[in-house]
Design an enzyme around this catalytic site. Sequence first.
Site, PDB file in Angstrom:
ATOM      1  N   HIS A  86      62.302 -51.840 147.011  1.00  0.00           N
ATOM      2  CA  HIS A  86      62.530 -50.597 146.267  1.00  0.00           C
ATOM      3  C   HIS A  86      63.105 -50.858 144.877  1.00  0.00           C
ATOM      4  O   HIS A  86      62.616 -50.333 143.864  1.00  0.00           O
ATOM      5  CB  HIS A  86      63.475 -49.664 147.033  1.00  0.00           C
ATOM      6  CG  HIS A  86      63.877 -48.500 146.182  1.00  0.00           C
ATOM      7  ND1 HIS A  86      63.068 -47.397 145.971  1.00  0.00           N
ATOM      8  CD2 HIS A  86      64.976 -48.309 145.416  1.00  0.00           C
ATOM      9  CE1 HIS A  86      63.653 -46.566 145.122  1.00  0.00           C
ATOM     10  NE2 HIS A  86      64.817 -47.103 144.765  1.00  0.00           N
ATOM     11  N   ASP A 128      65.112 -60.035 131.808  1.00  0.00           N
ATOM     12  CA  ASP A 128      65.226 -60.576 133.175  1.00  0.00           C
ATOM     13  C   ASP A 128      66.605 -60.233 133.699  1.00  0.00           C
ATOM     14  O   ASP A 128      67.565 -60.148 132.913  1.00  0.00           O
ATOM     15  CB  ASP A 128      65.075 -62.102 133.163  1.00  0.00           C
ATOM     16  CG  ASP A 128      66.411 -62.782 132.928  1.00  0.00           C
ATOM     17  OD1 ASP A 128      66.701 -63.112 131.773  1.00  0.00           O
ATOM     18  OD2 ASP A 128      67.189 -62.954 133.902  1.00  0.00           O
ATOM     19  N   CYS A 171      57.213 -46.395 146.412  1.00  0.00           N
ATOM     20  CA  CYS A 171      57.168 -47.793 146.892  1.00  0.00           C
ATOM     21  C   CYS A 171      56.976 -47.830 148.402  1.00  0.00           C
ATOM     22  O   CYS A 171      57.149 -46.830 149.117  1.00  0.00           O
ATOM     23  CB  CYS A 171      58.441 -48.539 146.488  1.00  0.00           C
ATOM     24  SG  CYS A 171      59.829 -48.345 147.627  1.00  0.00           S
ATOM     25  N   SER A 192      66.047 -73.047 130.940  1.00  0.00           N
ATOM     26  CA  SER A 192      66.239 -74.492 130.705  1.00  0.00           C
ATOM     27  C   SER A 192      67.389 -75.068 131.523  1.00  0.00           C
ATOM     28  O   SER A 192      67.526 -76.285 131.629  1.00  0.00           O
ATOM     29  CB  SER A 192      66.551 -74.705 129.226  1.00  0.00           C
ATOM     30  OG  SER A 192      67.675 -73.892 128.886  1.00  0.00           O
ATOM     31  N   GLY A 193      68.242 -74.216 132.085  1.00  0.00           N
ATOM     32  CA  GLY A 193      69.363 -74.743 132.852  1.00  0.00           C
ATOM     33  C   GLY A 193      70.661 -74.784 132.075  1.00  0.00           C
ATOM     34  O   GLY A 193      71.726 -75.001 132.645  1.00  0.00           O
ATOM     35  N   GLY A 194      70.599 -74.539 130.779  1.00  0.00           N
ATOM     36  CA  GLY A 194      71.809 -74.583 129.953  1.00  0.00           C
ATOM     37  C   GLY A 194      72.870 -73.640 130.503  1.00  0.00           C
ATOM     38  O   GLY A 194      74.028 -74.002 130.695  1.00  0.00           O
ATOM     39  N   PHE A 195      72.451 -72.448 130.813  1.00  0.00           N
ATOM     40  CA  PHE A 195      73.391 -71.412 131.258  1.00  0.00           C
ATOM     41  C   PHE A 195      74.012 -71.787 132.608  1.00  0.00           C
ATOM     42  O   PHE A 195      75.210 -71.712 132.806  1.00  0.00           O
ATOM     43  CB  PHE A 195      72.630 -70.099 131.390  1.00  0.00           C
ATOM     44  CG  PHE A 195      73.484 -68.910 131.764  1.00  0.00           C
ATOM     45  CD1 PHE A 195      73.572 -68.497 133.083  1.00  0.00           C
ATOM     46  CD2 PHE A 195      74.184 -68.206 130.799  1.00  0.00           C
ATOM     47  CE1 PHE A 195      74.348 -67.396 133.430  1.00  0.00           C
ATOM     48  CE2 PHE A 195      74.954 -67.103 131.138  1.00  0.00           C
ATOM     49  CZ  PHE A 195      75.036 -66.701 132.452  1.00  0.00           C
ATOM     50  N   GLN A 199      71.560 -68.200 119.394  1.00  0.00           N
ATOM     51  CA  GLN A 199      72.929 -68.045 119.876  1.00  0.00           C
ATOM     52  C   GLN A 199      73.766 -67.406 118.750  1.00  0.00           C
ATOM     53  O   GLN A 199      73.234 -66.617 117.975  1.00  0.00           O
ATOM     54  CB  GLN A 199      73.488 -69.402 120.323  1.00  0.00           C
ATOM     55  CG  GLN A 199      72.822 -69.961 121.587  1.00  0.00           C
ATOM     56  CD  GLN A 199      73.098 -69.135 122.823  1.00  0.00           C
ATOM     57  OE1 GLN A 199      73.958 -68.255 122.839  1.00  0.00           O
ATOM     58  NE2 GLN A 199      72.360 -69.404 123.905  1.00  0.00           N
ATOM     59  N   ASP A 251      69.954 -75.098 125.736  1.00  0.00           N
ATOM     60  CA  ASP A 251      70.956 -74.554 124.815  1.00  0.00           C
ATOM     61  C   ASP A 251      72.322 -74.508 125.491  1.00  0.00           C
ATOM     62  O   ASP A 251      72.438 -74.699 126.691  1.00  0.00           O
ATOM     63  CB  ASP A 251      70.553 -73.136 124.417  1.00  0.00           C
ATOM     64  CG  ASP A 251      70.496 -72.190 125.615  1.00  0.00           C
ATOM     65  OD1 ASP A 251      70.275 -72.689 126.745  1.00  0.00           O
ATOM     66  OD2 ASP A 251      70.681 -70.987 125.438  1.00  0.00           O
ATOM     67  N   GLY A 303      73.207 -65.889 124.884  1.00  0.00           N
ATOM     68  CA  GLY A 303      74.638 -65.711 124.621  1.00  0.00           C
ATOM     69  C   GLY A 303      75.094 -64.277 124.737  1.00  0.00           C
ATOM     70  O   GLY A 303      76.183 -63.919 124.303  1.00  0.00           O
TER      71      GLY A 303
HETATM   72  C1  LIG Z   1      73.314 -62.493 133.176  1.00  0.00           C
HETATM   73  N1  LIG Z   1      73.498 -62.690 131.773  1.00  0.00           N
HETATM   74  C2  LIG Z   1      72.920 -63.756 131.164  1.00  0.00           C
HETATM   75  N2  LIG Z   1      73.128 -64.059 129.867  1.00  0.00           N
HETATM   76  C3  LIG Z   1      72.422 -65.192 129.632  1.00  0.00           C
HETATM   77  C4  LIG Z   1      72.316 -65.979 128.479  1.00  0.00           C
HETATM   78  C5  LIG Z   1      71.556 -67.165 128.538  1.00  0.00           C
HETATM   79  C6  LIG Z   1      71.478 -68.068 127.402  1.00  0.00           C
HETATM   80  O1  LIG Z   1      72.087 -67.851 126.341  1.00  0.00           O
HETATM   81  N3  LIG Z   1      70.748 -69.201 127.524  1.00  0.00           N
HETATM   82  C7  LIG Z   1      70.066 -69.501 128.682  1.00  0.00           C
HETATM   83  N4  LIG Z   1      69.332 -70.629 128.720  1.00  0.00           N
HETATM   84  N5  LIG Z   1      70.096 -68.688 129.775  1.00  0.00           N
HETATM   85  C8  LIG Z   1      70.872 -67.533 129.724  1.00  0.00           C
HETATM   86  C9  LIG Z   1      70.988 -66.722 130.887  1.00  0.00           C
HETATM   87  C10 LIG Z   1      70.379 -67.148 132.226  1.00  0.00           C
HETATM   88  C11 LIG Z   1      69.180 -66.440 132.628  1.00  0.00           C
HETATM   89  C12 LIG Z   1      68.683 -67.157 133.883  1.00  0.00           C
HETATM   90  O2  LIG Z   1      69.694 -67.092 134.920  1.00  0.00           O
HETATM   91  C13 LIG Z   1      69.062 -66.964 136.189  1.00  0.00           C
HETATM   92  O3  LIG Z   1      69.485 -65.781 136.771  1.00  0.00           O
HETATM   93  C14 LIG Z   1      70.761 -65.925 137.377  1.00  0.00           C
HETATM   94  C15 LIG Z   1      67.588 -66.861 135.968  1.00  0.00           C
HETATM   95  O4  LIG Z   1      66.999 -68.095 136.272  1.00  0.00           O
HETATM   96  C16 LIG Z   1      65.685 -67.921 136.729  1.00  0.00           C
HETATM   97  C17 LIG Z   1      67.449 -66.551 134.469  1.00  0.00           C
HETATM   98  O5  LIG Z   1      66.265 -67.206 133.968  1.00  0.00           O
HETATM   99  C18 LIG Z   1      65.972 -66.837 132.640  1.00  0.00           C
HETATM  100  C19 LIG Z   1      71.769 -65.569 130.818  1.00  0.00           C
HETATM  101  N6  LIG Z   1      72.083 -64.646 131.771  1.00  0.00           N
HETATM  102 ZN   LIG Z   2      61.211 -46.774 146.641  1.00  0.00          ZN
END
Ligand SMILES: CNc1nc2cc3c(=O)[nH]c(N)nc3c(CC[C@H]3O[C@@H](OC)[C@H](OC)[C@@H]3OC)c2[nH]1
Ligand SMILES: [Zn+2]
Length: 373
Positions: free
Chosen positions: A336, A267, A307, A94-97, A190, A147, A217
Site C-alpha cells: 500500500h 528515494d 492497490c 556509492s556507500g559514502g553515506f 554537497q 562522497d 547532504g
Molecule cells: C535519508 N536521508 C538521506 N540523505 C542522504 C544524503 C546522501 C548523500 O549526500 N550522499 C550519498 N551518497 N547518499 C546519501 C543518502 C543515502 C541514500 C541511500 O541510503 C539508502 O537508504 C537507506 C539507499 O540505498 C539504496 C539510498 O540509495 C540512494 C542520503 N539519505
Molecule cells: Zn492501498
Amino acid sequence: MAVKYELLKTCAQTGARLGRLHTPHGVIDTPTFMPVGTQASVKGMSPEELKSLNAQIILSNTYHLFLRPGHELVKEAGGLHKFMNWDRPILTDSGGFQVFSLSEMRKITEQGVEFRSHINGDKLSLTPESATQVQNALGADIIMAFDECPPYPAEYEYVKQSTERTSRWAERCLQAHGRPHDQALFGIVQGGMHKDLRKQSALDLTSLDFPGYAMGGLSVGEPKHLMYEMLEETIHLLPSDKPRYLMGVGSPDALLDGSIRGVDMFDCVLPTRIARNGTLMTSQGRMVVRNAKYTSDFGPLDPECTCYACRNYSRAYIRHLIKADEMFGLRLTTIHNLHFLVNLMAQVRDAIREDRLGTFRDQFFEKYGMAHN
Ligand SMILES: CNc1nc2cc3c(=O)[nH]c(N)nc3c(CC[C@H]3O[C@@H](OC)[C@H](OC)[C@@H]3OC)c2[nH]1
Ligand SMILES: [Zn+2]
C-alpha cells in the site's frame, strides 16, 4: 544506449519539470519516486509485485552489497539485474553515506574511508576508485560518485574541507569509471547548509560534466525550510537538460515541494520502513492500523486507494496480522505505501502536464494534513 534525460515540459504554474529518463533497462517517467532495495531486495516485495505497482526503477546500495554477499559474487551471478531477477533500471548509491551512518571505527583521509564492517567487524576501506569499481561490477544503470555526506550540524570549516575533498573524489570517480554497458555516473553536490559552499560544489561538479546530478547532504535532520533553501540555492546551477536527484527524500509533502522546485528523482526508505510498524500513508493522512479503533473496521486501509491490499483486505484483517506478527501483514502495508507514493508521483506528472501542480499541492496538503509527513 547511454542514460539520457529528455525534458518534455516545464509546469507553467511552478518550476516543476516533466521528463523521461532513458536507460539501457528502460524508461523512467519523471518526477519519480524510487523504492529502496538496499540489500538487493525491496523488503518483502517480489519483482512482479513491484511491476504491478508500476515501480520503474529501484535502488540498491554499494556499502551493503560490498559487505555481503560481495560485489564479485554478484558479478559472477551476471550482475545485479540477473541476481535479483529485476530487468528494469537500477540505481546504486556509492556507500559514502552508509559508511558514516552504519559502520564503526571509521577514519577518513584524502585517500578514502577505512571502517569496520557493522556485520562482522572486519577492517575494510572504500575509496573513490574502489567504490566506482564495485558499482561497475554490480552493473546498475546509474551509479553514484563516492562522497562524504557531512553530519548535521557541522562546523563551517569542516564542511568546507569535506566538500572540497568530495569534489576531488568526484574527479577520481570519473577517472576510475569503466563505463560498462554505458553505465551512467552521477555527481553529488554537497556543501552542508552553507550557500557559498553549495554554490562552489555545484560549480566544481558541473565543470566535470556528469550525465546527472544529485543534491546530497540533505534530509540529514535539518529543518525542512533549510533543506528547501539549500535546494533553491543549488538547483538553478545544474544544467536543465540533465536529471536532478534529491537523495533520501520521500515524505509526501517533500516529494511535492521538491518537484515544484525542479527535482526529478527521489528515494526514501520511509514508505517501506513505516509500513513495517503498521503505519500507512493514506489520502486522509497517516494512519496507524494497529490502533485498537480499527479492530472491527472492515473497510479498506484507504477508501480512495486501488492497490492490491485495499482491494482485497480490511483494516481489521491487516491490524490482526500486524498484531499477530504475521509476515503477510507487513507485505500488505508495504504494497500500500509503495503504491501510494508511486501513484502520488503519477498525479504530480499529470498536474505538471496540465500546468496545475501548485493547485494540486495545496489540495493534497489540505486533505493529507500538513501535520503528517
Ligand atoms: C535519508 N536521508 C538521506 N540523505 C542522504 C544524503 C546522501 C548523500 O549526500 N550522499 C550519498 N551518497 N547518499 C546519501 C543518502 C543515502 C541514500 C541511500 O541510503 C539508502 O537508504 C537507506 C539507499 O540505498 C539504496 C539510498 O540509495 C540512494 C542520503 N539519505
Ligand atoms: Zn492501498
